[in-house]
Motif scaffolding. Sequence first.
Motif, PDB file in Angstrom:
ATOM      1  N   LEU A  92       0.855  -1.181   0.000  1.00  0.00           N
ATOM      2  CA  LEU A  92       0.000   0.000   0.000  1.00  0.00           C
ATOM      3  C   LEU A  92       0.898   1.241   0.000  1.00  0.00           C
ATOM      4  N   PRO A  94       1.767   4.511   1.731  1.00  0.00           N
ATOM      5  CA  PRO A  94       1.437   5.089   3.044  1.00  0.00           C
ATOM      6  C   PRO A  94       0.693   6.423   2.890  1.00  0.00           C
ATOM      7  N   THR A  98      -2.367   8.011   8.316  1.00  0.00           N
ATOM      8  CA  THR A  98      -1.781   6.989   9.184  1.00  0.00           C
ATOM      9  C   THR A  98      -0.797   7.591  10.185  1.00  0.00           C
ATOM     10  N   GLY A 121       0.521  -6.284   9.491  1.00  0.00           N
ATOM     11  CA  GLY A 121       0.270  -5.866   8.107  1.00  0.00           C
ATOM     12  C   GLY A 121       1.112  -4.651   7.786  1.00  0.00           C
ATOM     13  N   THR A 122       2.408  -4.797   7.932  1.00  0.00           N
ATOM     14  CA  THR A 122       3.300  -3.622   7.901  1.00  0.00           C
ATOM     15  C   THR A 122       3.451  -3.014   6.513  1.00  0.00           C
ATOM     16  N   ILE A 127       4.481   2.246   9.503  1.00  0.00           N
ATOM     17  CA  ILE A 127       4.192   2.487  10.921  1.00  0.00           C
ATOM     18  C   ILE A 127       5.346   1.971  11.781  1.00  0.00           C
ATOM     19  N   ASN A 187      -2.721  -0.856  10.617  1.00  0.00           N
ATOM     20  CA  ASN A 187      -3.572  -0.202   9.624  1.00  0.00           C
ATOM     21  C   ASN A 187      -4.009  -1.321   8.689  1.00  0.00           C
ATOM     22  N   PRO A 188      -5.029  -2.091   9.120  1.00  0.00           N
ATOM     23  CA  PRO A 188      -5.401  -3.291   8.345  1.00  0.00           C
ATOM     24  C   PRO A 188      -6.275  -2.901   7.157  1.00  0.00           C
ATOM     25  N   ALA A 210      -4.579  -5.508   0.691  1.00  0.00           N
ATOM     26  CA  ALA A 210      -4.226  -4.484   1.685  1.00  0.00           C
ATOM     27  C   ALA A 210      -5.375  -3.510   1.924  1.00  0.00           C
TER      28      ALA A 210
END
Length: 282
Positions: A92, A94, A98, A121-122, A127, A187-188, A210
């Motif tokens: 994803l 960023p 977030t 889910g990095t 994050i 941040n799922p 994602a």
Amino acid sequence: MSSARIDTSLTQATQTLASSTTARLDAELLLAHVLNQPRGYLFTWPERLLSDAEATTFRRLVNQRRDGVPVAYLIGQREFWHLTLKVTEATLIPRPDTELLVELALDLQPSQAAIKVADLGTGSGAIALALASERPHWYVVAIDKSSAALTVARENAINNGIPNTTFLKGLWCDSLAAGSMSMIVSNPPYIASADPHLMEGDVRFEPISALASGTDGLNDIRQIARQALPCLVSGGWLLLEHGHDQGAAVRNILTCAGFTEIRTETDLANHDRVTLAQKPDG
Ligand code: GLN
């Protein structure tokens, strides 16, 4: 040498990109990338001529952008917090939203204690790496089910000189020991699978795994809420990013999962964005 100057190339590209709300900025980011220079260079040398190769590459990128490909994928990076992060189609991109989650996590644990924190889910590592860079004494575990995403996240840790993060392949909390984490953040995916927004703009090019999570968008949040409680220390915190209209539903899921001190915080646009919940003592 082509006859295209930097300033006229930017003007033309901005016209080509007129359907983007950030046409001029997109054009500047793409041209700075092609020239391998910071954006400021474009305003210092407006009359510089592009080489034929530079003009061709710029035209190709502008056309891809016109067809909807996100700028971050075209230039291969995105700024998040104070980090420059590599992004690929496996991650994803960023979002500034977030950063609220990062701020809240740092506020919750301002002390110098050497705590353990997990980011589920990095993706690009956004994050996890923001937290690890701000709290060098923390031990951050960054988890993702995608090997391709973990490769990108690892590279981001190295490129940003962040040593206190470990990367693990897995599903949510599967690889975390009971009672091991002081904080779990995520941040799922949280978009409903039939949401028409999935067909618009940048998200069309991002990994669907994602973004989307079942008919109400809450499948993954339900799983995380269930799995996270046993992995936290007593008094540990879970922080979840979610959609602007999901605050009440997420608070309800967390209440049913046994959390306490549940509250939702709003982002800069005053939308519900992050919900925090604590594991009860004892
Ligand atoms: N944690 C990553 C981010 O915030 C990826 C999130 C996701 O893929 N849903 O950018």
